[in-house]
Enzyme design. Structure first.
Site, short mmCIF file in Angstrom:
data_model
loop_
_atom_site.label_atom_id
_atom_site.label_comp_id
_atom_site.label_asym_id
_atom_site.label_seq_id
_atom_site.Cartn_x
_atom_site.Cartn_y
_atom_site.Cartn_z
N SER A 16 4.30 3.86 2.63
CA SER A 16 4.99 2.57 2.68
C SER A 16 6.27 2.73 1.87
O SER A 16 6.35 3.60 0.99
CB SER A 16 4.11 1.49 2.04
OG SER A 16 4.85 0.31 1.82
N TYR B 125 -0.69 -2.28 -5.23
CA TYR B 125 -0.36 -1.71 -3.92
C TYR B 125 0.74 -0.67 -4.05
O TYR B 125 0.65 0.42 -3.48
CB TYR B 125 0.04 -2.83 -2.95
CG TYR B 125 0.36 -2.33 -1.57
CD1 TYR B 125 -0.64 -1.81 -0.76
CD2 TYR B 125 1.66 -2.36 -1.08
CE1 TYR B 125 -0.35 -1.33 0.51
CE2 TYR B 125 1.96 -1.89 0.19
CZ TYR B 125 0.95 -1.38 0.98
OH TYR B 125 1.24 -0.91 2.24
C1 8X3 Z 1 3.99 -2.81 3.28
C2 8X3 Z 1 5.45 -2.92 2.96
O1 8X3 Z 1 7.18 -4.29 1.69
O2 8X3 Z 1 4.98 -5.26 1.90
O3 8X3 Z 1 3.57 -1.48 3.29
O4 8X3 Z 1 5.33 -3.41 0.43
S1 8X3 Z 1 5.72 -4.02 1.69
#
Ligand code: 8X3
Length: 255
Positions: free
Chosen positions: A137, A150
């Protein structure tokens, strides 16, 4: 057995029950691969595998026993592994973060990728021309407020990808990371915002054209169909409206 042949190479896609994973399974099938669709939701992947003339294997990538059974089903040779299964839970800032959310994110994004890679690596090497594509990502290369667990987990995926490429040099396996920015899918935002559709929809509000799952799947298919000597280390893909994580063009509706 999923074993590919000289004519029909085999691909495993994790997280194939929806979104980027499902689109990737379709794109690889269209590119000629026999696709093994992997996810926890049996009904969805069985329907997809039937449509694609592929194989469905129900498996939670965080469960090592389940992953061991997946490797048995895959067999001795595998050409492509797309480690796509992943998720974000919550948008709390570090000060308010729940360690259980962070554990869950590390588990599915990092440990899940590790489990499946370890289990299928012998088959990828045995194919004589394996390709691993890890779904990273842009969150794996930059920090943003509330990104917490995340962004940390996706940084882990990015570094694992680099490490593996170093460790496998000289082996017949290529290692790539696809790092998408703003992609509009049904479930990713919904899971992240714990079912709050208003908050999920607000991410994309006014953005002319976020990426679709098909856009990312197209990139994965391209990576896996380059000649054997070509390794795409990392492919960053964003919509035209997103110049950077914090720089998103939105059309304001005055009506
Ligand atoms: C998802 C992209 O911008 O929400 O992998 O982190 S973001």
């Amino acid at each position: 057995m999923v074993n590919g042949s000289r004519d029909r190479r085999a691909a495993v896609v994790t997280g194939a029950s929806s979104g980027i994973g499902e689109a990737t399974a379709r794109a690889l099938a269209a590119a000629g691969f026999v696709v093994c669709c992997v996810a926890r939701r049996t009904e969805r992947i069985e329907a997809l595998a039937e449509e694609l003339d592929g194989v469905a294997v129900t498996c939670d990538v965080t469960d090592t026993e389940g992953v061991r059974r997946l490797a048995e089903r895959v067999g001795e040779r595998l050409h492509v592994l797309v480690n796509n299964a992943g998720a974000a839970f919550g948008i709390e800032q570090v000060a308010d973060a729940d360690p259980d959310d962070w554990r869950a994110m590390f588990d599915v994004n990092v440990i899940g990728t590790l489990n499946v890679t370890k289990a299928l690596l012998p088959a990828l090497i045995a194919s004589g021309d394996g390709v691993i594509v890890n779904m990273g990502s842009t969150a794996g290369h930059i920090a943003y407020e509330g990104g917490g667990g995340y962004t940390a987990a996706k940084h882990g995926v990015a570094v694992m990808t680099e490490t593996l490429r170093l460790e496998l040099v000289g082996q017949p396996v290529r290692i790539s990371e696809v790092a998408p920015g703003m992609v509009k899918t049904e479930e990713f935002g919904l899971v992240r915002y714990r079912g709050d559709t208003d908050k999920r929809d607000a991410i994309y509000r006014g953005v002319p054209d976020p990426l679709t799952a098909d856009d990312v799947a197209d990139a994965v298919a391209w990576i896996t169909t380059r000649p054997s000597h070509v390794n795409i280390d990392r492919l960053v893909i964003r919509p035209r409206a997103q110049a950077a994580q914090h720089k998103v063009h939105r059309v304001v509706d005055d009506g």
